[in-house]
Design an enzyme around this catalytic site. Structure first.
Site, mmCIF file in Angstrom:
data_model
loop_
_atom_site.group_PDB
_atom_site.id
_atom_site.type_symbol
_atom_site.label_atom_id
_atom_site.label_comp_id
_atom_site.label_asym_id
_atom_site.label_seq_id
_atom_site.Cartn_x
_atom_site.Cartn_y
_atom_site.Cartn_z
ATOM 1 N N GLY A 1 -29.879 -1.407 45.612
ATOM 2 C CA GLY A 1 -29.168 -1.501 44.337
ATOM 3 C C GLY A 1 -28.724 -0.156 43.783
ATOM 4 O O GLY A 1 -28.158 -0.092 42.687
ATOM 5 N N SER A 2 -28.955 0.918 44.514
ATOM 6 C CA SER A 2 -28.698 2.260 43.983
ATOM 7 C C SER A 2 -27.206 2.505 43.726
ATOM 8 O O SER A 2 -26.379 2.402 44.645
ATOM 9 C CB SER A 2 -29.240 3.299 44.977
ATOM 10 N N ASN A 3 -26.912 2.869 42.475
ATOM 11 C CA ASN A 3 -25.537 3.271 42.133
ATOM 12 C C ASN A 3 -25.186 4.569 42.847
ATOM 13 O O ASN A 3 -24.052 4.780 43.242
ATOM 14 C CB ASN A 3 -25.412 3.517 40.622
#
Ligand code: PLP
Length: 328
Positions: free
Chosen positions: A82-84
């Site tokens: 989920g890392s931006n």
């Protein structure tokens, strides 16, 4: 490629990814809705102009230039699916003509997070640590970069969140950018995870003579732990910039974790609803909603000085806003 603007000792190259300066908007209805007295301004890094990178455009401008300067062909970084930051790094590497390898914590899941899907779409290769602990990524980034370099593909390793002194210089410059848009002192609130964003802002604020007061809303670690990381990073950043080193008292963090990292908080949900209704602004549940919720809790008491200016640094997180609200 540009060289960063005139600044004591500042000769670091910068890849021009963003459309800067980002806008600074007045938000009087949102101030009213949150109970914040005085002027509330929104620093719109959600509109930073590169891909869907939000605040991460700024560290990536410095890191991509660093990768080019080192002769690297591959950018290696990591985080959770989920890392931006991972998603933004994949886009920046594609733009820069570099390959990108992302190391994700855990194992593949049948349903891809939009940030993971976007990173793959933009050409990133994924490796998994098969360990759900986020910290498992740290050693794996270094190991992957060393393996690739040994195979002849010179790699540029970047820690989670782009949190290095070099990455933070992008936010040191952002503090100068904000200062030029303001007509006086202000308190600035920003969501804080890996700490690189706040570290650069603190370094910039100190260089400006402390007329900006930076406050981080810690969303992933206890505030004391985050403060230690931020202080170290901000001192490294100031060293690169040739400016005064920040002191312990320059790093202020509030607890905005709620039920835990990545899990929406009630305080954040309320802030996000009000932000949309009052200002048409979309906040994500992991960072920006929790940061605005913390701002309202800390600065929304009616005793606050009505002459104060408060700036909420909107860091983006758009794909998390699409993915994350249902997970509570
Ligand atoms: C939307 C958003 N806001 C804030 C942050 C926090 O930035 P930092 O990791 O530099 O503390 C992040 C980090 O990933 C982010 O994606």
């Amino acid at each position: 490629m540009a060289v960063t603007p005139d600044h004591p000792g500042m000769t670091l190259p910068r890849a021009e990814l963003g459309v800067l300066p980002t806008p600074l908007h007045a938000a009087p209805q949102l101030a009213e809705a949150l109970g914040v007295r005085g002027r509330l301004l929104l620093k719109r890094d959600d509109l930073s102009g590169f891909a869907v990178a939000g605040n991460k455009t700024r560290p990536l401008e410095m890191l991509i230039a660093g990768a080019w300067a080192s002769g690297a062909r591959v950018l290696v970084t990591g985080g959770t699916p989920g890392s931006n930051f991972c998603q933004a790094a994949a886009a920046a590497a594609a733009w820069a003509g570099l390959r990108c390898v992302l190391v994700y914590a855990g194992s593949p899941s049948p349903v891809r997070h939009p940030n993971e899907a976007a990173a793959i779409h933009w050409g990133a290769r994924i490796r998994w640590t098969h360990d759900p602990d986020r910290a498992s990524v740290d050693a794996a980034i270094e190991k992957t970069a060393a393996e690739l370099t040994e195979e002849g593909q010179t790699a540029f390793p970047v820690p989670r969140g782009g949190a290095t002194p070099l990455g933070a210089t992008g936010f040191h410059l952002a503090a100068l950018e904000l200062d030029a848009q303001l007509d006086g002192p202000a308190t600035v609130v920003v969501g804080t995870g890996s700490g690189g964003t706040l570290a650069g802002l603190v370094s910039g604020a100190v260089a400006l003579g402390r007329r900006l007061r930076m406050r981080g809303a810690s969303v992933s670690r206890p505030p004391e732990e985050t403060a230690r990381r931020v202080l170290e990073l901000s001192r490294g950043c100031a060293r690169l910039m040739g400016t005064e080193p920040p002191r312990e008292a320059d790093v202020v963090l509030d607890d905005a974790r709620g039920p835990g990292h990545g899990r929406p908080s009630e305080e954040g949900e309320r802030a996000a609803r009000l932000a949309l209704r009052a200002s048409g602004v979309v906040l994500d549940p992991v960072y920006s909603a929790k940061a605005l919720g913390a701002l309202a809790r800390i600065l929304g008491d009616r005793r606050a000085d009505p002459d104060l200016t408060t700036v909420f640094w909107h860091t983006g997180g758009l794909l998390d806003a699409v993915a994350g609200w249902e997970s509570r």
